[in-house]
Design an enzyme around this catalytic site. Sequence first.
Site, short mmCIF file in Angstrom:
data_model
loop_
_atom_site.label_atom_id
_atom_site.label_comp_id
_atom_site.label_asym_id
_atom_site.label_seq_id
_atom_site.Cartn_x
_atom_site.Cartn_y
_atom_site.Cartn_z
N ASP A 95 -10.42 -1.83 7.15
CA ASP A 95 -11.03 -2.66 6.12
C ASP A 95 -10.08 -3.06 5.00
O ASP A 95 -10.49 -3.36 3.89
CB ASP A 95 -12.21 -1.88 5.51
CG ASP A 95 -11.79 -0.49 5.07
OD1 ASP A 95 -10.59 -0.27 4.84
OD2 ASP A 95 -12.66 0.40 4.96
N GLU A 117 -12.22 0.71 14.53
CA GLU A 117 -13.00 1.28 13.43
C GLU A 117 -13.99 0.24 12.88
O GLU A 117 -14.07 -0.03 11.68
CB GLU A 117 -12.11 1.83 12.30
CG GLU A 117 -12.82 2.83 11.40
CD GLU A 117 -11.95 3.35 10.27
OE1 GLU A 117 -11.82 2.67 9.24
OE2 GLU A 117 -11.38 4.46 10.42
N GLU A 131 -13.21 -3.25 0.18
CA GLU A 131 -13.22 -2.90 1.61
C GLU A 131 -14.53 -3.22 2.32
O GLU A 131 -14.53 -3.60 3.49
CB GLU A 131 -12.87 -1.42 1.79
CG GLU A 131 -11.44 -1.06 1.46
CD GLU A 131 -11.20 -0.74 -0.01
OE1 GLU A 131 -12.13 -0.91 -0.84
OE2 GLU A 131 -10.06 -0.32 -0.33
N HIS A 212 -7.47 7.03 -4.83
CA HIS A 212 -6.88 5.71 -5.01
C HIS A 212 -7.87 4.56 -5.08
O HIS A 212 -7.50 3.40 -5.18
CB HIS A 212 -5.90 5.41 -3.87
CG HIS A 212 -6.58 5.22 -2.54
ND1 HIS A 212 -7.11 4.02 -2.16
CD2 HIS A 212 -6.84 6.07 -1.53
CE1 HIS A 212 -7.66 4.13 -0.96
NE2 HIS A 212 -7.51 5.39 -0.56
N ARG A 214 -10.15 1.53 -5.86
CA ARG A 214 -10.08 0.55 -6.95
C ARG A 214 -11.31 0.60 -7.86
O ARG A 214 -11.21 0.32 -9.05
CB ARG A 214 -9.94 -0.86 -6.37
CG ARG A 214 -8.55 -1.13 -5.90
CD ARG A 214 -8.43 -2.39 -5.10
NE ARG A 214 -7.09 -2.48 -4.54
CZ ARG A 214 -6.16 -3.33 -4.95
NH1 ARG A 214 -6.43 -4.20 -5.88
NH2 ARG A 214 -4.96 -3.31 -4.42
N HIS A 244 -1.00 8.65 -5.34
CA HIS A 244 -0.86 7.33 -4.71
C HIS A 244 0.05 6.45 -5.56
O HIS A 244 0.06 6.56 -6.79
CB HIS A 244 -2.25 6.72 -4.58
CG HIS A 244 -2.33 5.52 -3.67
ND1 HIS A 244 -1.88 4.28 -4.05
CD2 HIS A 244 -2.80 5.37 -2.41
CE1 HIS A 244 -2.08 3.41 -3.06
NE2 HIS A 244 -2.64 4.06 -2.05
C1 UD1 Z 1 -4.85 -0.24 -0.01
C2 UD1 Z 1 -6.12 -0.84 0.59
C3 UD1 Z 1 -7.19 0.22 0.71
C4 UD1 Z 1 -6.68 1.44 1.44
C5 UD1 Z 1 -5.44 1.94 0.73
C6 UD1 Z 1 -4.86 3.12 1.45
C7 UD1 Z 1 -6.67 -3.16 0.07
C8 UD1 Z 1 -7.25 -4.11 -0.91
N1 UD1 Z 1 -6.63 -1.87 -0.31
O1 UD1 Z 1 -5.12 0.08 -1.39
O2 UD1 Z 1 -8.29 -0.33 1.42
O3 UD1 Z 1 -7.68 2.44 1.45
O4 UD1 Z 1 -4.46 0.89 0.71
O5 UD1 Z 1 -3.89 3.76 0.69
O6 UD1 Z 1 -6.26 -3.55 1.15
N2 UD1 Z 1 2.47 0.51 -3.86
C9 UD1 Z 1 3.81 0.83 -3.78
N3 UD1 Z 1 4.32 1.29 -2.59
C10 UD1 Z 1 3.55 1.45 -1.50
C11 UD1 Z 1 2.18 1.15 -1.59
C12 UD1 Z 1 1.64 0.68 -2.78
O7 UD1 Z 1 4.53 0.69 -4.76
O8 UD1 Z 1 4.07 1.92 -0.45
C13 UD1 Z 1 1.90 0.00 -5.13
C14 UD1 Z 1 2.31 -1.45 -5.41
O9 UD1 Z 1 2.43 -1.61 -6.79
C15 UD1 Z 1 1.11 -2.23 -4.89
C16 UD1 Z 1 -0.01 -1.31 -5.34
O10 UD1 Z 1 0.48 0.01 -5.10
O11 UD1 Z 1 1.01 -3.53 -5.42
C17 UD1 Z 1 -1.33 -1.51 -4.67
O12 UD1 Z 1 -1.18 -1.49 -3.27
P1 UD1 Z 1 -2.28 -2.27 -2.37
O13 UD1 Z 1 -1.86 -2.21 -0.97
O14 UD1 Z 1 -2.56 -3.61 -2.98
O15 UD1 Z 1 -3.63 -1.47 -2.57
P2 UD1 Z 1 -3.96 0.05 -2.51
O16 UD1 Z 1 -4.58 0.40 -3.79
O17 UD1 Z 1 -2.81 0.84 -2.03
N1 UDP Z 2 -2.22 10.98 3.68
C1 UDP Z 2 -0.85 11.17 3.83
N2 UDP Z 2 -0.13 11.56 2.74
C2 UDP Z 2 -0.67 11.74 1.52
C3 UDP Z 2 -2.07 11.53 1.36
C4 UDP Z 2 -2.81 11.14 2.46
O1 UDP Z 2 -0.31 11.02 4.94
O2 UDP Z 2 0.04 12.09 0.57
C5 UDP Z 2 -2.99 10.54 4.86
C6 UDP Z 2 -4.31 11.24 5.10
O3 UDP Z 2 -4.15 12.38 5.93
C7 UDP Z 2 -5.14 10.16 5.79
C8 UDP Z 2 -4.59 8.88 5.19
O4 UDP Z 2 -3.33 9.19 4.61
O5 UDP Z 2 -4.90 10.09 7.19
C9 UDP Z 2 -5.54 8.36 4.15
O6 UDP Z 2 -4.94 7.39 3.40
P1 UDP Z 2 -5.58 6.83 2.07
O7 UDP Z 2 -6.34 7.91 1.37
O8 UDP Z 2 -4.45 6.18 1.31
O9 UDP Z 2 -6.54 5.67 2.58
P2 UDP Z 2 -8.04 5.60 3.11
O10 UDP Z 2 -8.19 6.59 4.22
O11 UDP Z 2 -8.95 5.88 1.95
O12 UDP Z 2 -8.17 4.19 3.57
#
Ligand code: UD1
Ligand code: UDP
Length: 394
Positions: A95, A117, A131, A212, A214, A244
């Site tokens: 999602d 999924e 999501e 994490h 939003r 995160h």
């Molecule tokens: C995203 C997904 C969420 C998922 C989550 C898992 C969307 C809208 N959100 O949220 O559904 O559950 O990932 O973790 O698709 N950033 C870094 N390095 C990284 C990753 C993120 O610096 O490796 C920072 C950046 O500033 C980036 C911000 O985090 O712009 C947000 O990342 P983004 O992928 O937009 O959304 P998440 O909150 O991570």
């Molecule tokens: N996870 C990881 N390292 C971390 C925290 C979580 O590998 O420091 C793994 C966790 O076991 C799970 C996945 O990341 O499989 C979940 O990711 P996240 O919580 O970012 O996203 P969501 O599942 O809510 O989409």
Amino acid sequence: MKVLSVFGTRPEAIKMGPLVKALGEAPDIESIVCTTGQHRAMLDQVMSLFEITADHDLDVMVPNQTLNGLCAKLFERLDALYAQVRPDRVLVHGDTTTAMTAAVAAFHHRIPVGHVEAGLRTGDISRPWPEEMNRRVIDVVSDFLFAPTPSSRANLEREHLGGRLLVTGNTVIDALQQTVQQLDRDPALRARADAPFQMLDPERRLLLVTGHRRESFGQGFLDICRALAELAQREDLQVLYPVHLNPNVQGPVNAELGHLGNVHLVPPQDYLSFVRLMQRADVILTDSGGVQEEAPALGKPVLVMRDVTERPEAVDAGVVKLVGTAPTRIVDAVNAALQQPSHATRFDPDASPYGDGRASARIVAALRGHPLPEFATGHRSAGPVPTPLQEVTP
Ligand code: UD1
Ligand code: UDP
């Protein structure tokens, strides 16, 4: 058959990892992988663990980007990619914004979409945000709906969608099983995973935290931090929190908790290290979807900092509890969970209501036109599922 798997965030890579491996082993499938790079550092860690390499990388990550900016970039780059690769099918997972744009862009190219999924629903379009909208849109445009559980299948049936339905189990259980097996057979790997956590005191209970979502940005995260600061006053407890990388999470968490002695703030962990930490934890406090699915298979109690979940199975079994983000509720629920004895750390494939480790095999078989029997939860053993969590009396 040319199958293009598109994913871009950490959880998608974890849950697509075993499937991409299985697609690569199928004789009549040409498996192509595109990572969008929606996550950068957090994605690369997982790719190397599952030994997956990307054939295409759209490299869309920009610090703190807006959702519309991200969508715009993804649509443009996916459009060009599909025109170049011309896959017979696109596979997306879950999602995220990556998954939603990849599915819609494929629909615009009239390329069939398989949704891994499929069918998770809270019924509330704003929780989780964005999501719940993403997964509904993906399900509408998909012609193959791989529902992880019977209840996600029932959600899809209620919506009368056009896609073919198959209950596969969740691929996260495939990923977890493979990772636990690696840890079990290799003591040196376990020692390497434990090495950065020498600061943990074996005499204290361990509360593992992730967050994490939003919809919790702002006051929600401040409340979560208040709860953790209060819990950290317990002398028999230590808190470990891989934070995160989203700046909206990093900011409040570092400011509110960075100075506390027995709160350990660490960077996001690679999957192997995180699985090891889940094994060591006494209680897990999270808003993550994936962690809600994994922890019951490891026999760990999970408190979820949300008011609704699209993963009702473990809540119904009494081993996952929704606690919202209000500080008193979190503190009371953690204290109550800690009154119970420590739990199992071994993986039991029969213990999970989410999968049995064969989801990838079912998806590949279905794509090849030879479907296997669906995943069923009826015969699951009690396994290491933790003792049901007690109700908290206010
Ligand atoms: C995203 C997904 C969420 C998922 C989550 C898992 C969307 C809208 N959100 O949220 O559904 O559950 O990932 O973790 O698709 N950033 C870094 N390095 C990284 C990753 C993120 O610096 O490796 C920072 C950046 O500033 C980036 C911000 O985090 O712009 C947000 O990342 P983004 O992928 O937009 O959304 P998440 O909150 O991570
Ligand atoms: N996870 C990881 N390292 C971390 C925290 C979580 O590998 O420091 C793994 C966790 O076991 C799970 C996945 O990341 O499989 C979940 O990711 P996240 O919580 O970012 O996203 P969501 O599942 O809510 O989409």
